[in-house]
Design a protein around this motif. Structure first.
Motif, short mmCIF file in Angstrom:
data_model
loop_
_atom_site.label_atom_id
_atom_site.label_comp_id
_atom_site.label_asym_id
_atom_site.label_seq_id
_atom_site.Cartn_x
_atom_site.Cartn_y
_atom_site.Cartn_z
N VAL A 47 45.15 11.47 -65.70
CA VAL A 47 46.18 10.48 -65.99
C VAL A 47 47.56 11.13 -66.00
N ALA A 48 47.67 12.30 -66.63
CA ALA A 48 48.96 12.98 -66.69
C ALA A 48 49.45 13.35 -65.28
N GLY A 49 48.56 13.86 -64.45
CA GLY A 49 48.96 14.23 -63.09
C GLY A 49 49.35 13.02 -62.26
N ALA A 50 48.60 11.93 -62.42
CA ALA A 50 48.89 10.72 -61.64
C ALA A 50 50.23 10.13 -62.02
N LEU A 51 50.53 10.07 -63.31
CA LEU A 51 51.80 9.48 -63.76
C LEU A 51 52.98 10.36 -63.36
N ALA A 52 52.79 11.67 -63.37
CA ALA A 52 53.88 12.57 -62.98
C ALA A 52 54.20 12.46 -61.50
N ASN A 53 53.25 11.95 -60.71
CA ASN A 53 53.44 11.85 -59.25
C ASN A 53 53.38 10.40 -58.76
N GLU A 54 53.63 9.46 -59.65
CA GLU A 54 53.48 8.04 -59.30
C GLU A 54 54.46 7.62 -58.22
N ILE A 55 53.96 6.90 -57.25
CA ILE A 55 54.77 6.27 -56.21
C ILE A 55 54.20 4.87 -55.99
N PRO A 56 54.94 3.96 -55.34
CA PRO A 56 54.40 2.63 -55.09
C PRO A 56 53.06 2.69 -54.37
N PHE A 57 52.15 1.81 -54.79
CA PHE A 57 50.79 1.87 -54.27
C PHE A 57 50.74 1.67 -52.77
N ASP A 58 51.55 0.75 -52.22
CA ASP A 58 51.50 0.53 -50.77
C ASP A 58 52.00 1.74 -50.00
N THR A 59 52.98 2.47 -50.58
CA THR A 59 53.45 3.71 -49.95
C THR A 59 52.35 4.76 -49.97
N LEU A 60 51.64 4.83 -51.09
CA LEU A 60 50.54 5.80 -51.22
C LEU A 60 49.46 5.52 -50.18
N VAL A 61 49.06 4.26 -50.06
CA VAL A 61 47.99 3.91 -49.12
C VAL A 61 48.41 4.20 -47.69
N SER A 62 49.65 3.85 -47.34
CA SER A 62 50.14 4.13 -45.99
C SER A 62 50.19 5.63 -45.73
N GLY A 63 50.60 6.39 -46.73
CA GLY A 63 50.71 7.84 -46.57
C GLY A 63 49.37 8.52 -46.40
N LEU A 64 48.31 7.94 -46.96
CA LEU A 64 46.98 8.53 -46.80
C LEU A 64 46.48 8.39 -45.37
N GLY A 65 46.90 7.31 -44.70
CA GLY A 65 46.53 7.14 -43.30
C GLY A 65 45.07 6.90 -43.06
N ALA A 66 44.34 6.52 -44.10
CA ALA A 66 42.90 6.30 -43.95
C ALA A 66 42.64 4.96 -43.27
N HIS A 67 41.50 4.86 -42.62
CA HIS A 67 41.11 3.62 -41.95
C HIS A 67 40.79 2.58 -43.01
N ARG A 68 41.41 1.40 -42.89
CA ARG A 68 41.19 0.31 -43.84
C ARG A 68 39.94 -0.47 -43.47
N LEU A 69 39.05 -0.65 -44.44
CA LEU A 69 37.82 -1.39 -44.23
C LEU A 69 38.02 -2.84 -44.67
N PRO A 70 37.67 -3.80 -43.83
CA PRO A 70 37.81 -5.21 -44.22
C PRO A 70 37.01 -5.51 -45.48
N GLY A 71 37.64 -6.20 -46.41
CA GLY A 71 36.95 -6.60 -47.63
C GLY A 71 36.81 -5.51 -48.66
N VAL A 72 37.39 -4.32 -48.42
CA VAL A 72 37.30 -3.21 -49.36
C VAL A 72 38.70 -2.86 -49.83
N HIS A 73 38.93 -2.90 -51.14
CA HIS A 73 40.24 -2.56 -51.67
C HIS A 73 40.55 -1.09 -51.38
N PRO A 74 41.74 -0.78 -50.88
CA PRO A 74 42.04 0.61 -50.53
C PRO A 74 42.13 1.52 -51.75
N ALA A 75 41.68 2.75 -51.57
CA ALA A 75 41.77 3.83 -52.57
C ALA A 75 40.78 3.68 -53.72
#
Length: 452
Positions: free
Chosen positions: A345-373
């Motif tokens: 939790v401490a590490g995540a909050l210290a590096n928090e960024i908007p969730f959509d930016t995080l998901v885009s930055g990961l560049g992972a393939h999005r699966l239909p019907g599956v919430h990202p991350a």
């Protein structure tokens, strides 16, 4: 340094030095303040939070966050004319409640409109037997909570009054999540009560939400490149916690919720033994439940943060929440798990960024019907305050839980007096209400006797 310490230190300075220090502090505050944008009627930038909600609503309406609701039960002579005027004044006071949304190049923008009267819906239930009226009001309000809004034209909120008797009414306000979050509900409740009662209210907040939106997007643009590598390393190789399943005919696409309660003393005993917070304890127990469900020890869950990190935003109604993934490798015992959760939790909050930016930055393939991350999430809410005074009325909270189909499994924990209310919500495509009831019992057992 606290404000009190700063004031004490200033008081000990000479008049000239105090004036200089005060001027420098004011300049520093002005330099970092959220700037106020001109209101010309032109579209304004949406925040990352609004973009995420808008895009989810466009792509998969069933997976969009649920509407935000506020229920107040009032006893006494309710003046509908005063209530209607108070509602219109509330919308005039908060820009986010009179904003519509339009797409430009595929992304939403917000257009703040001039204040307009908001319709007040009235449902008279006195034609029913007295013992059935409350239950019918609950049924109707739950249906109203699920109704969608037209974001392009508005309005983004509605208020319904259910009349149970000459002196008994239930007020139910529903607002789209793009305009209001759970942290804003208390502001809305306080302002509506004050405006109904004719009490003095402070001037409209400045900055408003549209100002915060533009400022937060710019701040994220500066921070994301520095913080994204943390997430790319932290979430490398992550696989969905739950396998994707096709929609089951006849199950519906919504979700169901089971409710339970556990004493604060049980949570506090675990908290004190690990020198941590109730949230960390509840999250740790939730991870153990997910481990029992999946057999996995490498788990990712999402937590919801309030996003109100600056004082200027405290009186602002809007959508500030962010989604933050937490990856935890489960050890062999619960005390060690609590320690790992604290670090995550401490590490995540210290590096928090908007969730959509995080998901885009990961560049992972999005699966239909599956919430990202992550597909499982936890929300820890504040102890709800009693509704503020309504002149001539006895008011109390009229609670409603809105099932959230955004995640496969979600836990909401709310402290109430000497207990914690726990709401476990699961998608009907994956769980039956009976399944969720069984999972709730397992979660309570884990909290009472934590073990992996």
């Amino acid at each position: 340094m606290t404000e009190g310490q700063a004031a004490e230190r200033l008081a000990g300075l000479s008049d000239r030095r105090r004036e200089l220090v005060t001027r420098l502090l004011a300049q520093k505050a002005a330099a970092t303040a959220i700037p106020r944008l001109p209101r010309t009627g032109a579209p304004l930038e949406c925040s990352h939070e609004q973009r995420r909600i808008w895009l989810a609503a466009q792509a998969t309406p069933d997976a969009a966050p649920p509407n935000v609701t506020l229920g107040v039960a009032v006893t006494g002579e309710l003046d509908l004319t005063r209530l209607s005027a108070a509602l219109s004044a509330l919308v005039a006071r908060h820009e986010s409640l009179r904003t519509r949304y339009t797409a430009i190049d595929g992304l939403p923008c917000q257009v703040v409109r001039a204040a307009q009267p908001v319709p007040l819906e009235f449902v008279d239930l006195t034609c029913l037997p007295e013992q059935e009226r409350e239950a019918e009001a609950l049924t109707l309000s739950l249906a109203a909570a699920a109704e969608r809004f037209d974001l392009a034209h508005g309005p983004v909120l509605r208020l319904t009054v259910y009349r149970l008797g000459p002196l008994e009414h239930r007020l139910f306000l529903v607002c789209h999540h793009i305009a209001c979050d759970g942290g804003s509900v208390g502001l809305v409740a306080a302002d509506l009560a004050a405006l109904y009662s004719g009490s003095d209210v402070p001037p409209p907040p400045s900055p408003e939400y549209a100002d915060y939106a533009a400022w937060s997007v710019e701040r994220a643009r500066e921070r994301a490149p520095k913080r994204l590598p943390y997430w790319q390393e932290r979430l490398a190789g992550v696989e969905p916690v739950f396998p994707r399943i096709p929609h089951k005919p006849g199950t519906g696409r919504g979700s169901a919720t089971t409710y339970s309660r556990i004493g604060r003393d049980v949570v506090d005993a675990l908290r004190e033994s690990g020198s941590t917070t109730p949230f960390i304890v509840l999250l740790s127990a939730y991870l153990v439940l997910l481990h029992h469900l999946t057999g996995r020890r490498d788990l990712v869950v999402g937590m919801v943060t309030s996003g109100r990190g600056r004082r200027e935003t405290e009186p602002v109604v809007g959508c500030f929440i962010n989604l933050v993934p937490l990856r935890v490798s489960l050890p062999d015992d619960f005390p060690a798990l609590v320690g790992r959760v604290k670090e995550a939790v401490a590490g995540a909050l210290a590096n928090e960024i908007p969730f959509d930016t995080l998901v885009s930055g990961l560049g992972a393939h999005r699966l239909p019907g599956v919430h990202p991350a992550f597909q499982a999430a936890i929300v820890h809410r504040d102890d709800p305050a009693p509704p503020p005074g309504w002149e001539g009325l006895d008011a109390r909270l009229w609670d409603h839980e809105v099932d959230d189909a955004s995640f496969d499994l979600g836990l909401t924990a709310t402290p109430r007096g000497t207990d914690y209310d726990l709401a476990l919500t699961g998608r009907l495509a994956r769980y039956t209400p009976g399944d969720l009831a069984g999972l709730t019992e397992r979660l309570l057992a884990i909290l009472r006797e934590p073990a992996l």
